[in-house]
Enzyme design. Structure first.
Site, PDB file in Angstrom:
ATOM      1  N   ARG A  23       0.840  -1.201   0.000  1.00 54.43           N
ATOM      2  CA  ARG A  23       0.000   0.000   0.000  1.00 54.43           C
ATOM      3  C   ARG A  23       0.875   1.250   0.000  1.00 54.43           C
ATOM      4  NH1 ARG A  23      -0.590   4.808   2.555  1.00 54.43           N
ATOM      5  NH2 ARG A  23      -0.102   3.761   4.525  1.00 54.43           N
ATOM      6  N   ASP A  24       1.592   1.500   1.064  1.00 54.11           N
ATOM      7  CA  ASP A  24       2.394   2.713   1.196  1.00 54.11           C
ATOM      8  C   ASP A  24       3.524   2.744   0.168  1.00 54.11           C
ATOM      9  OD1 ASP A  24       3.680   4.986   2.064  1.00 54.11           O
ATOM     10  OD2 ASP A  24       3.796   4.388   4.147  1.00 54.11           O
ATOM     11  N   HIS A 216       5.021   4.249  12.866  1.00 54.91           N
ATOM     12  CA  HIS A 216       5.248   4.262  11.419  1.00 54.91           C
ATOM     13  C   HIS A 216       6.360   5.285  11.187  1.00 54.91           C
ATOM     14  CE1 HIS A 216       3.913   4.020   7.112  1.00 54.91           C
ATOM     15  NE2 HIS A 216       4.553   5.176   7.096  1.00 54.91           N
ATOM     16  N   HIS A 218       9.876   6.818   9.081  1.00 53.55           N
ATOM     17  CA  HIS A 218      10.549   6.948   7.790  1.00 53.55           C
ATOM     18  C   HIS A 218      12.051   7.137   8.002  1.00 53.55           C
ATOM     19  CE1 HIS A 218       7.057   7.984   4.849  1.00 53.55           C
ATOM     20  NE2 HIS A 218       6.678   7.109   5.748  1.00 53.55           N
ATOM     21  N   CYS A 249       5.079   9.564   1.170  1.00 57.85           N
ATOM     22  CA  CYS A 249       3.760  10.189   1.052  1.00 57.85           C
ATOM     23  C   CYS A 249       3.746  11.145  -0.126  1.00 57.85           C
ATOM     24  CB  CYS A 249       3.396  10.943   2.333  1.00 57.85           C
ATOM     25  SG  CYS A 249       1.780  11.769   2.225  1.00 57.85           S
TER      26      CYS A 249
END
Length: 322
Positions: A23-24, A216, A218, A249
């Protein structure tokens, strides 16, 4: 996180690695992976020992054409035994579509930054929380529905800059009251540092108790694994990561670089924390991504350097006499 069903699936691990690549990872790539390749990728991740995979996002295909086959991907993933299949939904419409496809574990983004929230999902943070209320009402018909809220830009925003920590905790409390089963924190933009991560997750746990969710993180500025260790110190035991480090994102300028699943698993197992993931299988599974997205750049130090000589998994360490 926290329901009896989910606990039973992770009772033999110390840390749950929640894979978000399908997904991401894919939403930040300007081409679509073929549906069949997605099916093979999710199956490969499950075969490597991942217990939880976020496989799709239920949004308008005009906005994210990479997710146009979300229902089909969810349906196929649900055929895999003992896999928690997550679907991201930004609103009630997306949630209804996800539930119709068979999804029962939903993730909902609520951005702390007003600017990012409007760019990402077209509404204010307060309106996003109202959507959580509406989605939680679906539990009347689907009592097995589980809703996770991820607070995006919790550590900083590429549009607005710094984000007040009190505002993060305030929104977390509101999301929990709105019906979220758990609320986690997302370093959407790669701004976080270990001291900040430790501090905010400690506050989150103090406010929400068992409903405090995962991290979550990064690796945009190389702080990803350092922030993982800081979150571990604060008691976090669920971490999102992306196979081969794909993702970011698309609505936060410059926000790239999810924590690499292979590197995360190596870190955790090396520290004596069981993940249940087979690193050799996970590294080999990168070929599935390359087949589905030829020429796409893949990331990860462990995949490049290999496992250390004499590497042992956490459960193997426990078998060695002191």
């Amino acid at each position: 996180m926290g329901t009896p069903e989910r606990a039973s699936r992770t009772s033999d691990v110390d840390v749950l690695v929640s894979e978000v690549g399908p997904r991401d990872g894919l939403q930040n790539i300007d081409r679509a992976m073929p549906t069949g390749a997605k099916h093979r990728w999710v199956a490969t991740l499950a075969a490597a020992g991942l217990r939880e995979v976020e496989v799709a996002s239920f949004v308008s295909p005009k906005r994210l054409p990479q997710m146009a086959d979300a229902a089909e991907v969810v349906a196929e993933a649900l055929r895999i035994p003992d896999l928690t299949v997550l679907a991201l939904v930004p609103n009630l419409i997306g949630a209804r579509n996800a539930v119709a496809a068979g999804a029962r574990s939903l993730t909902m983004p609520v951005s702390v930054s007003e600017s990012h929230s409007r760019a990402n999902i077209g509404m204010s943070p307060e309106q996003a929380v109202e959507q959580v209320v509406a989605v939680a009402a679906l539990k009347a018909e689907h009592p097995d529905l589980h809703i996770e809220v991820g607070l995006s830009t919790a550590f900083g925003c590429t549009i607005e800059g710094s984000v007040p920590e009190d505002r993060v905790i305030e929104l977390a409390v509101h999301a929990a009251r709105a019906g979220a089963d758990s609320v986690g924190l997302s370093d959407t933009t790669g701004y976080a540092n270990p001291a900040q991560v430790r501090r905010l997750f400690t506050r989150l746990s103090s406010e929400l108790g068992e409903r405090a969710g995962g991290a979550h993180l990064h690796n945009t500025r190389g702080q990803g694994l350092a922030n993982v260790v800081a979150a571990l110190d604060a008691g976090v035991r669920t971490f999102d990561s992306s196979h081969a480090g794909l993702g970011g994102c698309p609505y936060a300028p410059g926000a790239s670089g999810n924590v690499v699943s292979e590197d995360l698993v190596f870190l955790l197992e090396s520290m004596g924390l069981r993940t249940g993931v087979d690193l050799d299988a996970l590294i080999a599974g990168r070929s599935v991504i390359s087949e589905g997205l030829p020429g796409e750049q893949l990331y990860g130090h462990v995949a490049d350097a290999g496992l250390t000589k004499g590497f042992r998994y956490a459960d193997e360490m426990a078998e060695i006499p002191a």
